[in-house]
Design an enzyme around this catalytic site. Structure first.
Site, PDB file in Angstrom:
ATOM      1  N   VAL A  17       0.834  -1.201   0.000  1.00  0.00           N
ATOM      2  CA  VAL A  17       0.000   0.000   0.000  1.00  0.00           C
ATOM      3  C   VAL A  17       0.869   1.252   0.000  1.00  0.00           C
ATOM      4  O   VAL A  17       1.035   1.931  -1.017  1.00  0.00           O
ATOM      5  CB  VAL A  17      -0.962   0.006   1.212  1.00  0.00           C
ATOM      6  CG1 VAL A  17      -1.837   1.245   1.186  1.00  0.00           C
ATOM      7  CG2 VAL A  17      -1.821  -1.249   1.240  1.00  0.00           C
ATOM      8  N   CYS A  18       1.434   1.561   1.156  1.00  0.00           N
ATOM      9  CA  CYS A  18       2.126   2.846   1.337  1.00  0.00           C
ATOM     10  C   CYS A  18       3.506   2.895   0.700  1.00  0.00           C
ATOM     11  O   CYS A  18       4.116   3.959   0.632  1.00  0.00           O
ATOM     12  CB  CYS A  18       2.216   3.170   2.828  1.00  0.00           C
ATOM     13  SG  CYS A  18       0.584   3.338   3.587  1.00  0.00           S
ATOM     14  N   VAL A  19       4.013   1.757   0.255  1.00  0.00           N
ATOM     15  CA  VAL A  19       5.254   1.732  -0.524  1.00  0.00           C
ATOM     16  C   VAL A  19       4.931   1.663  -2.014  1.00  0.00           C
ATOM     17  O   VAL A  19       5.435   2.453  -2.813  1.00  0.00           O
ATOM     18  CB  VAL A  19       6.170   0.564  -0.106  1.00  0.00           C
ATOM     19  CG1 VAL A  19       7.380   0.461  -1.026  1.00  0.00           C
ATOM     20  CG2 VAL A  19       6.622   0.739   1.337  1.00  0.00           C
TER      21      VAL A  19
END
Length: 217
Positions: A118-120
């Site tokens: 997700v956040c990467v």
């Protein structure tokens, strides 16, 4: 696909900028792809390496009031540095983060964070589309499952990202054992964060009765 190869494609500290994303308690509590202890260890080693080699580092969290503060093992490496807190899940949609990266003038963007899928993945894929040379430090990341981590890596590779581990990155930054400017820090990283490798190095120094490089400090 444009292949990333040749000497010029190797990472250099003077061209690198590191972004550490959402290494926070809430995310760590839901990491199932890696041993949480290793995630903290590797992320801390990555932060220390960046500081040792003079690589600008941007720290960012998401809704820290609810998700918790960035691990102290990381923020202690950069005392007093602002942590950019976001509402965007995709870090690369937060202008403050992007502006901080651009202000460094560096072109080799290095990213690690929680969660990988997700956040990467989102900022990596967006930054690649905007022409950045992006490397993901996979063992300083973690995901909701092993499958999620692996699929995210496959997705980012397909988009053109480079994958490395923290020790491979530090070795690439060091490049030449004759470069003595950061040898003490390099050995300190091995000793404290590379487990058997670092201890074996100290043992080798003992057996050979050769001086161990002074403690970084």
């Amino acid at each position: 696909m444009t292949f990333r190869n040749g000497l010029s494609s190797l990472l250099r500290p003077e061209d690198s900028v590191l972004v550490l994303i959402d290494h926070q308690p809430f995310q760590l509590a839901n990491v199932n792809s890696h041993d949480p202890h290793l995630v903290v260890n590797h992320a801390t080693a990555l932060a220390k390496a960046a500081k040792a080699y003079g690589v600008p580092t941007i720290l960012t969290s998401v809704i820290a009031e609810r998700g918790g503060l960035i691990f102290p093992q990381i923020t202690d490496v950069f005392p007093g540095q602002e942590v950019i807190d976001r509402t965007f899940i995709n870090t690369w949609e937060d202008r403050k983060v992007v502006d901080a990266v651009k202000a460094t003038g560096r072109k080799q963007l290095i990213i690690a964070g929680l969660y990988t899928e997700v956040c990467v993945a989102m900022p990596v894929i967006q930054a690649l589309g905007e022409g950045w040379d992006v490397t993901v430090i996979t063992d300083a990341c973690g995901a909701f499952s092993v499958e999620a981590h692996q699929v995210a890596i496959q997705r980012m590779i397909a988009a053109g990202a480079n994958m490395m581990t923290w020790l491979a990155l530090v070795s690439e930054w060091q490049r030449d054992h004759a470069r003595t400017a950061h040898v003490a820090e390099f050995v300190d990283l091995l000793k404290h964060h590379a487990a058997g490798l670092g201890i074996a190095f100290l043992w080798e120094q003992q057996l050979l009765n050769t001086p161990v490089p002074g403690k970084a400090g």
